[in-house]
Design an enzyme around this catalytic site. Structure first.
Site, mmCIF file in Angstrom:
data_model
loop_
_atom_site.group_PDB
_atom_site.id
_atom_site.type_symbol
_atom_site.label_atom_id
_atom_site.label_comp_id
_atom_site.label_asym_id
_atom_site.label_seq_id
_atom_site.Cartn_x
_atom_site.Cartn_y
_atom_site.Cartn_z
ATOM 1 N N HIS A 186 40.451 -9.497 8.778
ATOM 2 C CA HIS A 186 41.202 -8.708 7.793
ATOM 3 C C HIS A 186 40.292 -7.649 7.162
ATOM 4 O O HIS A 186 40.707 -6.512 6.931
ATOM 5 C CB HIS A 186 41.722 -9.611 6.661
ATOM 6 C CG HIS A 186 42.671 -10.689 7.110
ATOM 7 N ND1 HIS A 186 42.355 -12.020 7.081
ATOM 8 C CD2 HIS A 186 43.942 -10.615 7.581
ATOM 9 C CE1 HIS A 186 43.374 -12.737 7.502
ATOM 10 N NE2 HIS A 186 44.358 -11.911 7.827
ATOM 11 N N SER A 193 40.901 -16.179 12.887
ATOM 12 C CA SER A 193 42.311 -16.376 12.540
ATOM 13 C C SER A 193 42.381 -17.321 11.346
ATOM 14 O O SER A 193 41.579 -18.264 11.250
ATOM 15 C CB SER A 193 43.057 -16.996 13.724
ATOM 16 O OG SER A 193 44.299 -17.519 13.289
HETATM 17 P P1 AMP Z 1 47.682 -12.106 9.256
HETATM 18 O O1 AMP Z 1 47.180 -12.339 7.865
HETATM 19 O O2 AMP Z 1 47.276 -13.145 10.235
HETATM 20 O O3 AMP Z 1 49.156 -11.771 9.283
HETATM 21 O O4 AMP Z 1 46.951 -10.782 9.753
HETATM 22 C C1 AMP Z 1 47.009 -9.598 9.016
HETATM 23 C C2 AMP Z 1 46.417 -8.494 9.845
HETATM 24 O O5 AMP Z 1 45.059 -8.819 10.179
HETATM 25 C C3 AMP Z 1 47.157 -8.277 11.183
HETATM 26 O O6 AMP Z 1 47.232 -6.904 11.470
HETATM 27 C C4 AMP Z 1 46.260 -8.996 12.147
HETATM 28 O O7 AMP Z 1 46.359 -8.505 13.468
HETATM 29 C C5 AMP Z 1 44.890 -8.706 11.571
HETATM 30 N N1 AMP Z 1 43.918 -9.677 12.066
HETATM 31 C C6 AMP Z 1 44.031 -11.021 12.045
HETATM 32 N N2 AMP Z 1 42.960 -11.584 12.660
HETATM 33 C C7 AMP Z 1 42.180 -10.564 13.077
HETATM 34 C C8 AMP Z 1 40.932 -10.482 13.788
HETATM 35 N N3 AMP Z 1 40.290 -11.568 14.193
HETATM 36 N N4 AMP Z 1 40.435 -9.254 14.048
HETATM 37 C C9 AMP Z 1 41.094 -8.126 13.642
HETATM 38 N N5 AMP Z 1 42.250 -8.146 12.974
HETATM 39 C C10 AMP Z 1 42.787 -9.337 12.699
#
Ligand code: AMP
Length: 283
Positions: free
Chosen positions: A37, A185
């Site tokens: 993030h 993640s």
């Molecule tokens: P989330 O909180 O999982 O919904 O993710 C929010 C944003 O962060 C989304 O655009 C995801 O694709 C991005 N994101 C999550 N994990 C990663 C990562 N390991 N590398 C880059 N972006 C990420």
């Protein structure tokens, strides 16, 4: 840094920012922030004057049997990380602020949402597209930052922005990984130590296929086969597909256009996704 909970207050603050012609960058998240993030935040800070991060675990993108209730939440830590990073505004609405009573209008993505994750999570991308569109309207950013880790999400959001003429630049940031290769993640915290070790099969498989691709292999079946060998240690492989980066349809043989090797697999009861892009110059 300001934390804002209501759409009306966000609108007031954003209106002021816009008056001064500042470029607004937006990073939508579900919180429980990690370096993935924060890479999106950094990209926004580098390209925009004001960065807004939303923290909202969106109920409409989870099916009833999924982990909405258990999804990790750590708002105090998230706020600290945002403040330290240089975020101007954290927008963290309650569900009823985003979905008031009588809410009923949705964004229905097309074919892009039916393959890969969409085939196993019916309605997921409808929930994603709807909340992203709503957040775009609330935040009114000039640019929005998404992670390549959620490759299909990027494709669906990019398509929605084009199809609905949203005046927002959609930027995709490469996947941030742990030193051993596991894609970062929020769900990685579900993994036991033993599962965490076995989850490395996913990135190892993707990297092995990338190596072969770099050595000249252009046969999708063989590239998939190489990744699959590594994936034997996951508990359940949901899909492993090589798809065209634009259409998300199965890549043609031999590969002549860039393709994404995408995987979803269960390790224990945790569902993990990852992908690599096999880049070829546009023909
Ligand atoms: P989330 O909180 O999982 O919904 O993710 C929010 C944003 O962060 C989304 O655009 C995801 O694709 C991005 N994101 C999550 N994990 C990663 C990562 N390991 N590398 C880059 N972006 C990420």
């Amino acid at each position: 840094m300001q934390t804002i909970r209501s759409v009306s207050e966000l609108r007031r603050v954003v209106a002021d920012v816009r008056k001064s012609h500042k470029r607004i960058g937006f990073v939508p998240t579900m919180g429980c922030l990690h370096d993935g993030h924060l890479a999106l935040v950094e990209a926004s800070l580098a390209n925009c004057d004001v960065t807004i991060v939303s923290i909202f675990v969106n109920p409409t993108q989870f099916a009833p049997n999924e982990d909405f209730g258990a999804y990790p939440r750590d708002f105090v830590r998230d706020e600290k990380l945002c403040r330290a990073a240089g975020v101007a505004i954290v927008f963290a609405p309650e569900a009823k602020e985003v979905y008031p009573a009588q809410f009923e209008t949705i964004i229905e993505p097309g074919e892009l949402a039916n393959t890969l994750c969409g085939a196993f999570r019916p309605g997921h991308f409808r929930g994603v597209a709807t909340v992203v569109c709503k957040l775009f309207n609330m935040v009114q950013p000039d640019a929005a930052y998404f992670g390549q880790k959620d490759f299909q999400q990027c494709a669906v959001v990019r398509r929605m922005a084009i199809d609905l003429n949203l005046p927002i630049e959609i930027a995709i940031v490469p996947t941030v990984r742990e030193v051993d290769g596991l894609a970062m993640s929020s769900r990685n915290r579900y993994l036991s130590l033993e599962e965490r070790r076995r989850s490395l099969a996913i990135s190892r498989g993707l990297f092995a296929a990338t190596e072969e691709f770099r050595s000249g292999e252009r046969d999708p079946k063989r590239l998939i086969g190489i990744a699959k060998k590594h994936l034997e240690t996951v508990d359940r492989l949901q899909y492993l597909e090589l798809v065209d980066t634009t259409t998300l349809k199965p890549a043609e043989s031999p590969l002549e256009r860039s393709a994404a090797l995408c995987v979803a697999a269960y390790v224990g009861s945790t569902r993990l996704i990852d992908n690599v892009i096999l880049s070829l110059p546009a023909s």
